[in-house]
Design a protein around this motif. Structure first.
Motif, PDB file in Angstrom:
ATOM      1  N   GLN A  43       0.831  -1.208   0.000  1.00  0.00           N
ATOM      2  CA  GLN A  43       0.000   0.000   0.000  1.00  0.00           C
ATOM      3  C   GLN A  43       0.866   1.259   0.000  1.00  0.00           C
ATOM      4  OE1 GLN A  43      -2.755  -0.249   3.277  1.00  0.00           O
ATOM      5  NE2 GLN A  43      -3.842  -2.011   2.428  1.00  0.00           N
ATOM      6  N   ASP A  44       1.930   1.226   0.795  1.00  0.00           N
ATOM      7  CA  ASP A  44       2.798   2.405   0.884  1.00  0.00           C
ATOM      8  C   ASP A  44       3.631   2.594  -0.377  1.00  0.00           C
ATOM      9  OD1 ASP A  44       1.789   3.034   3.316  1.00  0.00           O
ATOM     10  OD2 ASP A  44       3.544   2.445   4.490  1.00  0.00           O
ATOM     11  N   SER A  47       1.267   4.340  -2.711  1.00  0.00           N
ATOM     12  CA  SER A  47       1.033   5.743  -2.338  1.00  0.00           C
ATOM     13  C   SER A  47       2.279   6.604  -2.495  1.00  0.00           C
ATOM     14  CB  SER A  47       0.548   5.817  -0.885  1.00  0.00           C
ATOM     15  OG  SER A  47       1.596   5.482   0.015  1.00  0.00           O
ATOM     16  N   ARG A  49       4.857   6.477  -0.385  1.00  0.00           N
ATOM     17  CA  ARG A  49       5.533   6.681   0.895  1.00  0.00           C
ATOM     18  C   ARG A  49       6.763   5.788   1.020  1.00  0.00           C
ATOM     19  NH1 ARG A  49       4.651   4.611   6.629  1.00  0.00           N
ATOM     20  NH2 ARG A  49       6.110   5.943   7.720  1.00  0.00           N
ATOM     21  N   ALA A  50       6.695   4.614   0.409  1.00  0.00           N
ATOM     22  CA  ALA A  50       7.824   3.688   0.415  1.00  0.00           C
ATOM     23  C   ALA A  50       8.285   3.453  -1.018  1.00  0.00           C
ATOM     24  CB  ALA A  50       7.425   2.361   1.063  1.00  0.00           C
ATOM     25  N   LEU A  59      11.979   4.094   3.314  1.00  0.00           N
ATOM     26  CA  LEU A  59      10.787   4.624   3.975  1.00  0.00           C
ATOM     27  C   LEU A  59      11.041   6.074   4.343  1.00  0.00           C
ATOM     28  CD1 LEU A  59      11.392   1.525   5.129  1.00  0.00           C
ATOM     29  CD2 LEU A  59       9.279   1.949   6.333  1.00  0.00           C
ATOM     30  N   SER A  61       9.057  10.119   5.252  1.00  0.00           N
ATOM     31  CA  SER A  61       7.846  10.694   5.847  1.00  0.00           C
ATOM     32  C   SER A  61       7.749  12.163   5.485  1.00  0.00           C
ATOM     33  CB  SER A  61       7.867  10.531   7.373  1.00  0.00           C
ATOM     34  OG  SER A  61       8.847  11.378   7.947  1.00  0.00           O
ATOM     35  N   SER A  87       8.208   1.359   9.657  1.00  0.00           N
ATOM     36  CA  SER A  87       7.212   2.335   9.230  1.00  0.00           C
ATOM     37  C   SER A  87       6.842   3.272  10.384  1.00  0.00           C
ATOM     38  CB  SER A  87       5.961   1.611   8.719  1.00  0.00           C
ATOM     39  OG  SER A  87       4.974   2.536   8.334  1.00  0.00           O
ATOM     40  N   SER A  91       7.615   7.354  10.441  1.00  0.00           N
ATOM     41  CA  SER A  91       6.503   8.294  10.579  1.00  0.00           C
ATOM     42  C   SER A  91       6.838   9.436  11.530  1.00  0.00           C
ATOM     43  CB  SER A  91       5.245   7.567  11.059  1.00  0.00           C
ATOM     44  OG  SER A  91       5.401   7.120  12.393  1.00  0.00           O
TER      45      SER A  91
END
Length: 238
Positions: A43-44, A47, A49-50, A59, A61, A87, A91
């Motif tokens: 999922q990341d 998106s 993010r990863a 990873l 943020s 993760s 964050s």
């Protein structure tokens, strides 16, 4: 004489074939990341993010800082199993680089951090860490690069090599049935996680020889994240 040489060569070849076969059988059996970890990673990646590279998973943020953590996975554990843990750390503004190891064994590439550090020249504060065997190899890297790293983070692992124990954080679960606790006695910053076990730092289920955890793995990871962030903050405070 020729017969003897041929026989010797045949024996040697047979031994090599058996060794290679045994090695591939051994490395083909490993702890796989659970569905929660795999789904979160996928999922990341979608998106943005990863980002998955050939040799690592990056990873990032929105609240990015100039600090980063390079993480070596435990022996025979799929890399993605540590995505939930990393993760949570990322964050909070810490760039996390989850290294993919050959055959899921950090011993085959303990110097993986060399290339990563060169790829991110804007990072000023570098930390390295790992779980179990990955922690031992991260510690070995720290011992040979003491001036390049701000700190070492060991999860279910002990310091390996000549390192400044003040720069190392050791976390372990009190139900850990894998870690040799005799080898962490010389460490300074040792934090036991009550009820945690060896496998609880990753998301890959139970591990052979491990104790039975008395707390959920998610809780163990939350405690680990909080402690790691406090350690990093302390190292960066003037």
């Amino acid at each position: 004489m020729k017969r003897l040489l041929k026989k010797t060569a045949a024996i040697f070849l047979t031994i090599m074939i058996l060794f290679i076969t045994a090695f591939f059988i051994y490395t083909s059996i490993y702890y796989k990341a659970d569905d929660v970890a795999v789904n979160a990673l996928n999922q990341d990646i979608k998106s943005g993010r990863a980002k998955e590279e050939k040799q690592y998973i990056l990873l990032s943020s929105k609240t990015q800082t100039d600090s980063a953590l390079i993480f070596y996975p435990g022996g025979k554990v799929e890399t993605a199993a540590y995505y939930p843990l990393l993760s949570k750390i990322s964050s909070q503004g810490i760039t996390c680089i989850l290294v993919k190891m050959p055959f899921h064994l950090a011993v085959f590439n303990p110097a993986a951090a060399d290339k990563i550090i060169k790829e991110f020249p804007d990072i000023k504060n570098w930390y390295i860490g790992g779980h179990s065997l990955g922690g031992a190899m991260a510690s070995s890297y720290m011992a040979s690069h003491p001036d390049s790293l701000n700190g070492l983070i060991l999860l279910g692992a002990y310091p390996y090599g000549d390192i400044d124990t003040q720069k190392a954080l050791v976390l372990y679960g009190t139900m850990d049935g894998v870690l040799n606790r005799e080898k962490i006695k010389g460490a300074v910053n040792v934090i036991p996680i009550e009820g945690g076990n060896h496998a609880g730092f990753g998301s890959y289920g139970s591990q052979n020889g491990d104790g039975i955890a008395r707390i959920p793995g998610e809780e163990q990871q939350e405690i680990a994240v909080k402690t790691i962030l406090e350690f990093i903050q302390k190292k960066q405070d003037p």
